[in-house]
Design a protein around this motif. Sequence first.
Motif, PDB file in Angstrom:
ATOM      1  N   UNK A 100     -57.200 -91.945 -33.056  1.00 20.04           N
ATOM      2  CA  UNK A 100     -57.204 -92.352 -34.466  1.00 20.04           C
ATOM      3  C   UNK A 100     -56.338 -93.601 -34.687  1.00 20.04           C
ATOM      4  N   UNK A 101     -56.205 -94.388 -33.650  1.00 20.20           N
ATOM      5  CA  UNK A 101     -55.394 -95.619 -33.663  1.00 20.20           C
ATOM      6  C   UNK A 101     -55.830 -96.566 -34.776  1.00 20.20           C
ATOM      7  N   UNK A 102     -57.148 -96.652 -35.027  1.00 21.43           N
ATOM      8  CA  UNK A 102     -57.662 -97.574 -36.042  1.00 21.43           C
ATOM      9  C   UNK A 102     -57.135 -97.251 -37.436  1.00 21.43           C
ATOM     10  N   UNK A 103     -56.626 -96.039 -37.625  1.00 18.13           N
ATOM     11  CA  UNK A 103     -56.117 -95.618 -38.931  1.00 18.13           C
ATOM     12  C   UNK A 103     -54.895 -96.415 -39.378  1.00 18.13           C
ATOM     13  N   UNK A 104     -54.270 -97.134 -38.436  1.00 19.77           N
ATOM     14  CA  UNK A 104     -53.098 -97.940 -38.804  1.00 19.77           C
ATOM     15  C   UNK A 104     -53.460 -99.018 -39.822  1.00 19.77           C
ATOM     16  N   UNK A 105     -54.742 -99.373 -39.891  1.00 23.65           N
ATOM     17  CA  UNK A 105     -55.174-100.406 -40.855  1.00 23.65           C
ATOM     18  C   UNK A 105     -54.821-100.026 -42.286  1.00 23.65           C
ATOM     19  N   UNK A 106     -54.770 -98.722 -42.566  1.00 23.76           N
ATOM     20  CA  UNK A 106     -54.499 -98.252 -43.922  1.00 23.76           C
ATOM     21  C   UNK A 106     -53.035 -97.862 -44.131  1.00 23.76           C
ATOM     22  N   UNK A 107     -52.193 -98.185 -43.140  1.00 24.48           N
ATOM     23  CA  UNK A 107     -50.779 -97.809 -43.227  1.00 24.48           C
ATOM     24  C   UNK A 107     -49.928 -99.035 -43.546  1.00 24.48           C
ATOM     25  N   UNK A 108     -49.514 -99.198 -44.804  1.00 21.38           N
ATOM     26  CA  UNK A 108     -48.747-100.383 -45.196  1.00 21.38           C
ATOM     27  C   UNK A 108     -47.333-100.404 -44.625  1.00 21.38           C
ATOM     28  N   UNK A 109     -46.897 -99.284 -44.062  1.00 19.60           N
ATOM     29  CA  UNK A 109     -45.559 -99.254 -43.471  1.00 19.60           C
ATOM     30  C   UNK A 109     -45.496-100.051 -42.174  1.00 19.60           C
ATOM     31  N   UNK A 110     -46.656-100.257 -41.542  1.00 23.71           N
ATOM     32  CA  UNK A 110     -46.721-100.928 -40.246  1.00 23.71           C
ATOM     33  C   UNK A 110     -47.061-102.403 -40.435  1.00 23.71           C
ATOM     34  N   UNK A 111     -46.146-103.263 -40.012  1.00 27.00           N
ATOM     35  CA  UNK A 111     -46.381-104.712 -40.029  1.00 27.00           C
ATOM     36  C   UNK A 111     -46.716-105.231 -38.635  1.00 27.00           C
ATOM     37  N   UNK A 112     -45.998-104.700 -37.634  1.00 24.20           N
ATOM     38  CA  UNK A 112     -46.130-105.173 -36.251  1.00 24.20           C
ATOM     39  C   UNK A 112     -46.437-103.998 -35.342  1.00 24.20           C
ATOM     40  N   UNK A 113     -47.366-104.199 -34.424  1.00 22.13           N
ATOM     41  CA  UNK A 113     -47.663-103.204 -33.400  1.00 22.13           C
ATOM     42  C   UNK A 113     -47.095-103.719 -32.076  1.00 22.13           C
ATOM     43  N   UNK A 114     -46.247-102.915 -31.437  1.00 23.55           N
ATOM     44  CA  UNK A 114     -45.633-103.293 -30.158  1.00 23.55           C
ATOM     45  C   UNK A 114     -46.371-102.534 -29.058  1.00 23.55           C
ATOM     46  N   UNK A 115     -47.098-103.272 -28.199  1.00 26.86           N
ATOM     47  CA  UNK A 115     -47.906-102.677 -27.133  1.00 26.86           C
ATOM     48  C   UNK A 115     -47.054-102.479 -25.889  1.00 26.86           C
ATOM     49  N   UNK A 116     -46.846-101.210 -25.513  1.00 23.37           N
ATOM     50  CA  UNK A 116     -45.994-100.872 -24.357  1.00 23.37           C
ATOM     51  C   UNK A 116     -46.779 -99.915 -23.453  1.00 23.37           C
ATOM     52  N   UNK A 117     -47.916-100.391 -22.978  1.00 21.33           N
ATOM     53  CA  UNK A 117     -48.841 -99.582 -22.190  1.00 21.33           C
ATOM     54  C   UNK A 117     -49.048-100.212 -20.819  1.00 21.33           C
ATOM     55  N   UNK A 118     -49.675 -99.501 -19.880  1.00 15.84           N
ATOM     56  CA  UNK A 118     -50.054-100.145 -18.624  1.00 15.84           C
ATOM     57  C   UNK A 118     -50.838-101.429 -18.898  1.00 15.84           C
ATOM     58  N   UNK A 119     -50.661-102.421 -18.042  1.00 19.49           N
ATOM     59  CA  UNK A 119     -51.179-103.769 -18.293  1.00 19.49           C
ATOM     60  C   UNK A 119     -52.674-103.802 -18.605  1.00 19.49           C
ATOM     61  N   UNK A 122     -53.511-103.473 -22.351  1.00 22.29           N
ATOM     62  CA  UNK A 122     -52.940-104.394 -23.335  1.00 22.29           C
ATOM     63  C   UNK A 122     -53.999-105.038 -24.217  1.00 22.29           C
ATOM     64  N   UNK A 123     -55.027-105.586 -23.590  1.00 21.80           N
ATOM     65  CA  UNK A 123     -56.026-106.343 -24.363  1.00 21.80           C
ATOM     66  C   UNK A 123     -56.726-105.453 -25.386  1.00 21.80           C
ATOM     67  N   UNK A 124     -57.193-104.286 -24.962  1.00 23.28           N
ATOM     68  CA  UNK A 124     -57.922-103.395 -25.859  1.00 23.28           C
ATOM     69  C   UNK A 124     -57.105-103.041 -27.094  1.00 23.28           C
ATOM     70  N   UNK A 125     -55.854-102.630 -26.887  1.00 22.16           N
ATOM     71  CA  UNK A 125     -55.058-102.162 -28.024  1.00 22.16           C
ATOM     72  C   UNK A 125     -54.492-103.310 -28.851  1.00 22.16           C
ATOM     73  N   UNK A 126     -54.313-104.463 -28.230  1.00 23.27           N
ATOM     74  CA  UNK A 126     -53.916-105.653 -28.989  1.00 23.27           C
ATOM     75  C   UNK A 126     -55.044-106.073 -29.931  1.00 23.27           C
ATOM     76  N   UNK A 127     -56.245-106.153 -29.407  1.00 21.83           N
ATOM     77  CA  UNK A 127     -57.393-106.576 -30.223  1.00 21.83           C
ATOM     78  C   UNK A 127     -57.653-105.573 -31.346  1.00 21.83           C
ATOM     79  N   UNK A 128     -57.525-104.283 -31.065  1.00 17.34           N
ATOM     80  CA  UNK A 128     -57.683-103.271 -32.112  1.00 17.34           C
ATOM     81  C   UNK A 128     -56.633-103.453 -33.212  1.00 17.34           C
ATOM     82  N   UNK A 129     -55.414-103.762 -32.817  1.00 13.27           N
ATOM     83  CA  UNK A 129     -54.351-103.955 -33.810  1.00 13.27           C
ATOM     84  C   UNK A 129     -54.654-105.154 -34.701  1.00 13.27           C
ATOM     85  N   UNK A 130     -55.176-106.228 -34.119  1.00 15.44           N
ATOM     86  CA  UNK A 130     -55.540-107.391 -34.933  1.00 15.44           C
ATOM     87  C   UNK A 130     -56.681-107.047 -35.887  1.00 15.44           C
TER      88      UNK A 130
END
Length: 399
Positions: A100-119, A122-130
């Motif tokens: 349910x990661x995409x749900x962050x779009x509706x969370x105004x408390x989150x400004x920045x997503x810090x990706x700390x996953x296996x390399x 990175x791309x998949x979760x970075x692009x989803x965050x954008x």
Amino acid sequence: MPNRISRRSLLGAAGASAALAPTIASSQGANSQGAAMADNDKIGFAIVGLGKLSLGQLIPGLKVAKGAKLAAVVSGHPEKARRVAAENGLPADAVYGYDDYDRIAKDPRIDVVYIVLPNSMHAEHTIKAFKAGKHVLCEKPMATTTADAEAMIAAAKAAKRHLMIAYRCHYEPQNLDVMRRLRAKSMGKVRQINTTMGRQADLSDPSDVWRLDGKMSGGGALGDMGVYGVSAARYLLNEEPIAVQAWAQTDRADPRFKETEDLINWQFRFPSGVIANGSTSFAYAPTMAFEVICEQGRLDADPAAFYGGNRLTVIKGGQAQPPIPAPPSDQFAREMDWMADVVRGKAPMVSPGEEGLQDMRLMQAILESAAKDGATVKTDWGYKRAVDPAAVVDVPGKA
């Protein structure tokens, strides 16, 4: 394997120490010495991945940050995520899973997503965050391929959001001190740089298992430890290499190195004539050091990139001065505070995605040369660093 040491334990091995001796001019930016903001005014960070770095460094760093705070956690382990959230005063709805990661779009408390996953993730979760409208701070190396790195940069531009790569040494006091000494030519021109970054990897440590997996890590020791040396040569000189030669030596009978290279040595040639020698390995004694040899002296940073306890020795006229300890500071708080001020429009972007892409391309060139037994690979791609860390990032305690 007897030596159970991961990169995270190596980097965090030394504690922070006394204040830096030389006077260094500070500049205005996220890390200037001021009071912490009210909690409601802080930039909210969602930490994606609750491994050693997140639990041991990032979440504690957010507790002492002046303008950033923990707003949410994302993990594939629900119980662990709920426990971490509760321990840090987060409500139940600030806990996310990858489903349910995409749900962050509706969370105004989150400004920045810090990706700390296996390399490789990175791309998949970075692009989803954008796509969710968030800014991204991503661990290095930023991806496993240059194509993924380019896609991350394109996604940031399309979303009109910031992409910062977690080059904490751009904000670390000792590294900034050395950069400024070199810019001032305090010991004449730089002639040579030597970087040595490595440790013993351990297959009994889950965090090392994926680092030794070619697809997940993208480069084994080179991506995990060598990236520090690749980056250091560039920011110390504020130049870009125009050619590289590299060599690798790997014992394929060692079960750790079925998919990645072990010992890699490379030599960068820079436009100014400086030669930078680099080394990395997952099978030698733990070290994170660099040496800068100038016309009239030498700067030895050993350790150079630990989480704390870094030390600089200045050798001039054949005499070594007493080692200079880096001032006490939380490197991760400084890094996240900088990102927070970038989001606010109060600080320039020092470590953009383009920095990560440049290192990705250089590491690819190192592997290409090593595969050809040291053949020269041209690296003069026309890249130029947009912002020099030495010109904009302050040092604690300096007015």
